[in-house]
Design a protein around this motif. Structure first.
Motif, short mmCIF file in Angstrom:
data_model
loop_
_atom_site.label_atom_id
_atom_site.label_comp_id
_atom_site.label_asym_id
_atom_site.label_seq_id
_atom_site.Cartn_x
_atom_site.Cartn_y
_atom_site.Cartn_z
N PHE A 221 -9.68 37.44 7.92
CA PHE A 221 -9.39 36.75 6.66
C PHE A 221 -10.29 37.28 5.55
CE2 PHE A 221 -9.24 33.37 3.56
CZ PHE A 221 -7.93 32.90 3.64
N LYS A 222 -11.57 37.45 5.84
CA LYS A 222 -12.52 37.94 4.85
C LYS A 222 -12.19 39.40 4.48
CE LYS A 222 -16.29 37.60 2.35
NZ LYS A 222 -17.60 37.35 3.01
N GLN A 223 -11.81 40.20 5.46
CA GLN A 223 -11.46 41.59 5.18
C GLN A 223 -10.25 41.69 4.26
OE1 GLN A 223 -10.84 43.18 9.10
NE2 GLN A 223 -13.00 43.70 9.42
N ILE A 224 -9.26 40.83 4.48
CA ILE A 224 -8.01 40.90 3.72
C ILE A 224 -8.17 40.30 2.33
CG2 ILE A 224 -5.63 40.06 3.61
CD1 ILE A 224 -6.05 42.29 5.65
N THR A 225 -8.78 39.14 2.23
CA THR A 225 -8.83 38.42 0.96
C THR A 225 -10.14 38.61 0.20
OG1 THR A 225 -9.79 36.38 1.87
CG2 THR A 225 -7.39 36.62 1.99
N GLY A 226 -11.20 39.03 0.89
CA GLY A 226 -12.50 39.12 0.26
C GLY A 226 -13.18 37.77 0.11
N MET A 227 -12.61 36.72 0.70
CA MET A 227 -13.10 35.35 0.54
C MET A 227 -13.20 34.68 1.90
SD MET A 227 -10.38 34.45 -2.47
CE MET A 227 -10.97 32.78 -2.75
#
Length: 285
Positions: A221-227
């Protein structure tokens, strides 16, 4: 990670900002952010990844990103080949010519982008040249500030939007089958978050829904959205709440519940943090 709300210094009567041929760098890039104004982001050269709403795109020369107001987005620049781009920001009313007896909506391309969850246009050569010419002419008007330059900028923007709107149907239909983002379970989760704001959207619940471990979910999730999950969910809920505050007469408590906030104080706290104002203040305008 906090959601950054990009401020604008433009005057209320001239809600337009323009960043011309800016050479990006990873160090200067904004974190995850949103803003009320609509944005065109045009790429001259270089490479980057661009996240918006539920999509992640690899962008390149000739791409035009359509960013509707209050859409969470950011770019991840290639450190070896960052993009050179022009960004155009404007309030919706600035792009309207008023009612002249024809059912035309100058913001239709943005509305279609939001509806279809597809925010990138790969411009063909004629439209690419027309886009670059429009931006050069806008730059010249802003630099010279001759009599009527604000009207000229508005008219140039409207003419450019007309070209994009005439192009957008076939271009978006052609690109509609692009996946645009990583694994299928992530696409499903982002859609679930967008359509079930009042559900349990904590990390553990979403990981169970995706049938992956919480650690793996959090990392992807962090890799895809940056959040992280909490910041993304809060931002999506606040975007929905803003739409309902302006589009309905429902009371604030009902909107808070509908958007998934556990209590009215929690809603007020998150809303103030992300927008800089209270729900009632935002509704009053």
């Amino acid at each position: 990670m906090k959601i950054y709300r990009k401020p604008f210094a433009s005057e209320p009567l001239f809600p337009f900002e323009f960043v011309y041929r800016d050479k990006k760098s990873p160090e200067r890039e904004l974190p995850d952010h949103l803003h009320d104004q609509y944005e065109f982001f045009y790429v001259y050269m270089g490479k980057a990844a661009f996240f918006i709403d539920q999509k992640l795109y690899d962008i390149k020369a000739g791409d035009l990103l359509l960013v509707p107001g209050n859409s969470i987005h950011r770019s991840f620049q290639d450190p070896q080949d960052p993009v050179t781009s022009t960004a155009v920001f404007f309030a919706p009313g600035f792009a309207s010519s008023g009612d002249i007896g024809e059912p035309y909506n100058s913001l239709r391309c943005f509305e279609l982008a939001r509806k279809r969850k597809h925010y990138r246009l790969e411009l063909d050569e004629p439209l690419r040249l027309a886009t670059e010419e429009a931006m050069e002419r806008i730059r010249d008007e802003l630099a010279n500030q001759a009599v009527g330059y604000r009207h000229a900028v508005s008219l140039l923007l409207q003419q450019w939007l007309l070209l994009i709107n005439r192009h957008v149907n076939s271009a978006m239909d052609k690109d509609a089958n692009e996946s645009g983002i990583g694994p299928q379970w992530m696409k499903d989760i982002l859609h679930y978050i967008a359509t079930h704001p009042d559900a349990d959207l904590g990390l553990a619940a979403l990981a169970r829904h995706a049938s992956v471990t919480a650690a793996h979910f959090s990392r992807v999730f962090k890799q895809i959205t940056g959040m992280n999950v909490t910041d993304y969910v809060n931002a999506k809920r606040i975007v929905l709440a803003k739409e309902q505050l302006l589009g309905t007469d429902d009371n604030v408590s009902l909107i808070a519940e509908r958007c998934g906030f556990e209590s009215l104080p929690h809603f007020h706290r998150v809303f103030k943090k992300l927008t800089g104002t209270t729900p009632a203040g935002y509704r009053r305008g």
